[in-house]
Design a protein around this motif. Structure first.
Motif, mmCIF file in Angstrom:
data_model
loop_
_atom_site.group_PDB
_atom_site.id
_atom_site.type_symbol
_atom_site.label_atom_id
_atom_site.label_comp_id
_atom_site.label_asym_id
_atom_site.label_seq_id
_atom_site.Cartn_x
_atom_site.Cartn_y
_atom_site.Cartn_z
ATOM 1 N N PRO A 139 34.554 79.320 98.301
ATOM 2 C CA PRO A 139 33.814 78.041 98.246
ATOM 3 C C PRO A 139 34.517 76.867 98.913
ATOM 4 N N LEU A 140 35.852 76.903 98.981
ATOM 5 C CA LEU A 140 36.550 75.774 99.584
ATOM 6 C C LEU A 140 36.362 75.848 101.091
ATOM 7 N N ASP A 141 35.335 75.175 101.568
ATOM 8 C CA ASP A 141 34.925 75.297 102.971
ATOM 9 C C ASP A 141 34.090 74.087 103.354
ATOM 10 N N TRP A 142 34.237 73.660 104.604
ATOM 11 C CA TRP A 142 33.484 72.475 105.043
ATOM 12 C C TRP A 142 32.038 72.792 105.402
ATOM 13 N N HIS A 143 31.716 74.078 105.607
ATOM 14 C CA HIS A 143 30.372 74.412 106.097
ATOM 15 C C HIS A 143 29.372 74.419 104.937
ATOM 16 N N PRO A 144 28.337 73.578 104.986
ATOM 17 C CA PRO A 144 27.383 73.482 103.865
ATOM 18 C C PRO A 144 26.636 74.784 103.582
ATOM 19 N N GLU A 145 26.430 75.615 104.605
ATOM 20 C CA GLU A 145 25.694 76.859 104.374
ATOM 21 C C GLU A 145 26.563 77.932 103.702
ATOM 22 N N HIS A 146 27.870 77.793 103.790
ATOM 23 C CA HIS A 146 28.744 78.671 103.017
ATOM 24 C C HIS A 146 28.643 78.312 101.532
ATOM 25 N N ILE A 147 28.530 77.013 101.251
ATOM 26 C CA ILE A 147 28.365 76.556 99.866
ATOM 27 C C ILE A 147 26.982 76.965 99.352
ATOM 28 N N LYS A 148 25.980 76.847 100.209
ATOM 29 C CA LYS A 148 24.625 77.236 99.813
ATOM 30 C C LYS A 148 24.577 78.708 99.421
ATOM 31 N N ALA A 149 25.254 79.550 100.161
ATOM 32 C CA ALA A 149 25.300 80.970 99.831
ATOM 33 C C ALA A 149 25.957 81.190 98.476
ATOM 34 N N ASN A 150 26.985 80.410 98.169
ATOM 35 C CA ASN A 150 27.627 80.477 96.859
ATOM 36 C C ASN A 150 26.647 80.099 95.755
ATOM 37 N N ASP A 151 25.903 79.023 95.967
ATOM 38 C CA ASP A 151 24.939 78.575 94.955
ATOM 39 C C ASP A 151 23.896 79.648 94.670
ATOM 40 N N ILE A 152 23.378 80.261 95.725
ATOM 41 C CA ILE A 152 22.347 81.296 95.565
ATOM 42 C C ILE A 152 22.912 82.498 94.824
ATOM 43 N N ALA A 153 24.092 82.946 95.249
ATOM 44 C CA ALA A 153 24.693 84.130 94.631
ATOM 45 C C ALA A 153 25.049 83.868 93.173
ATOM 46 N N LEU A 154 25.582 82.696 92.886
ATOM 47 C CA LEU A 154 25.961 82.373 91.511
ATOM 48 C C LEU A 154 24.740 82.357 90.599
ATOM 49 N N GLU A 155 23.676 81.734 91.062
ATOM 50 C CA GLU A 155 22.450 81.666 90.261
ATOM 51 C C GLU A 155 21.925 83.065 89.941
ATOM 52 N N ILE A 156 21.965 83.944 90.928
ATOM 53 C CA ILE A 156 21.480 85.312 90.725
ATOM 54 C C ILE A 156 22.381 86.082 89.759
ATOM 55 N N LEU A 157 23.685 86.009 89.977
ATOM 56 C CA LEU A 157 24.612 86.813 89.182
ATOM 57 C C LEU A 157 24.706 86.321 87.738
ATOM 58 N N LYS A 158 24.438 85.035 87.513
ATOM 59 C CA LYS A 158 24.444 84.522 86.140
ATOM 60 C C LYS A 158 23.291 85.109 85.320
ATOM 61 N N LYS A 159 22.241 85.534 85.993
ATOM 62 C CA LYS A 159 21.065 86.076 85.308
ATOM 63 C C LYS A 159 21.118 87.595 85.150
ATOM 64 N N ILE A 160 22.145 88.196 85.737
ATOM 65 C CA ILE A 160 22.261 89.656 85.707
ATOM 66 C C ILE A 160 23.419 90.051 84.794
ATOM 67 N N ASP A 161 23.177 90.986 83.924
ATOM 68 C CA ASP A 161 24.241 91.503 83.069
ATOM 69 C C ASP A 161 25.012 92.547 83.867
ATOM 70 N N LEU A 162 26.005 92.055 84.617
ATOM 71 C CA LEU A 162 26.685 92.913 85.578
ATOM 72 C C LEU A 162 28.183 92.685 85.500
ATOM 73 N N SER A 163 28.920 93.749 85.355
ATOM 74 C CA SER A 163 30.374 93.656 85.335
ATOM 75 C C SER A 163 30.905 94.280 86.619
ATOM 76 N N VAL A 164 31.177 93.442 87.591
ATOM 77 C CA VAL A 164 31.654 93.922 88.886
ATOM 78 C C VAL A 164 32.675 92.910 89.423
ATOM 79 N N PRO A 165 33.776 93.376 90.020
ATOM 80 C CA PRO A 165 34.761 92.437 90.577
ATOM 81 C C PRO A 165 34.150 91.551 91.661
ATOM 82 N N LEU A 166 34.542 90.282 91.664
ATOM 83 C CA LEU A 166 34.085 89.322 92.670
ATOM 84 C C LEU A 166 35.287 88.865 93.482
ATOM 85 N N TYR A 167 35.279 89.212 94.762
ATOM 86 C CA TYR A 167 36.338 88.781 95.671
ATOM 87 C C TYR A 167 35.768 87.748 96.642
#
Length: 281
Positions: A139-167
């Motif tokens: 997430p530490l990045d100047w590009h707004p679309e890299h942050i947007k991808a983080n927002d989308i992925a976080l929203e999805i993964l928060k709704k999923i009962d999933l135990s998987v490593p995040l790198y």
């Protein structure tokens, strides 16, 4: 005409500068005291059985995760189909063809988002596949679309009962050196040469983005290690990720200044560390 000539000259100067920095980093690496990195800090093979890489732009997956792709038993890249400042149809076609070429050369399965505002297909992809790890842009990045991808992925993964490593892989801004939860995938000299060649061969439209600028960071990361270069990944839990992403948004104005340091590999590392230390205080 004059403007095109000036742009060409500037690009050649950037490439030459990066080649000089490359040589400097190689020499410094050879002279530095080597240590054997803790094997526990190498991403284990068990995590690389079936990987998912989230790529905001075509080339992000190769810049940040070339070794994950090369070493994984099975790899899938979900391409958000973001295009920065150029959303013309011609550019979209070019960028999709380029990432398809990389997919054909390296063997990863490519999923291209068909709707930039609705990513239910990403949720379905995660639910339907038993991924052993997910790679996400740091997430530490100047590009707004890299942050947007983080927002989308976080929203999805928060709704999923999933135990998987995040790198989290870095693209424009290096992972802070002061981070403790960092993991490595080493590269030999031959592997980093292959990384550069595939980028140059496939991402023709990105000739203004010298790949050596990114590869230099791989070499710097390994200067005190017993390997030639390394791709580095932060590892966060879902909660840690959310807290850090919120911090990044609060520091938006400061982080955006890092764009002026992209051609200064040591300065941008210092700047990344400076911002990250605020998060830990």
């Amino acid at each position: 005409m004059a403007r095109n000539n000036l742009s060409t000259i500037k690009l050649k100067i950037r490439i030459l500068k990066n080649k000089i920095l490359w040589c400097f980093c190689e020499i410094k690496s050879k002279l530095s005291n080597k240590k054997i990195i803790d094997s526990e800090l190498i991403i284990p093979d068990s995590d690389l059985k079936n990987i998912l890489i989230l790529a905001p732009h075509a080339d992000d997956e190769w810049i940040g995760c070339s070794q994950a792709i090369s070493k994984a038993e099975k790899s899938t890249v979900y391409y958000f189909n973001f295009l920065g400042k150029n959303y013309h149809q011609e550019n979209e076609t070019i960028r999709q063809n380029e990432i398809k070429n990389v997919s054909n050369k390296t063997g990863f399965k490519l999923i291209v988002s068909t709707n930039r505002e609705n990513h239910s297909d990403l949720k379905e992809l995660i639910l339907e596949n038993n991924f052993t790890v997910i790679f996400i842009p740091f997430p530490l990045d100047w590009h707004p679309e890299h942050i947007k991808a983080n927002d989308i992925a976080l929203e999805i993964l928060k709704k999923i009962d999933l135990s998987v490593p995040l790198y989290f892989y870095h693209i424009s801004v290096p992972t802070p050196e002061s981070m403790r939860n960092c993991y490595y995938l080493p590269l030999s000299k031959k592997e980093i040469q292959t990384k550069i060649k595939i980028f140059d061969d496939c991402y023709i439209s990105q000739k203004n983005t010298p790949i050596r600028r990114f590869a230099i960071q791989n070499v710097i990361w390994a200067q005190s290690q017993n390997f030639y270069a390394a791709e580095v990944f932060a590892k966060y839990s879902l909660l840690e990720w959310e807290l850090f992403l919120n911090f990044v948004k609060e520091q938006k104005n400061e982080i955006e200044k890092s764009i002026y340091l992209i051609d200064y590999p040591f300065k941008i590392r210092e700047y990344s560390d400076k911002i990250f230390l605020k998060f830990n205080t």
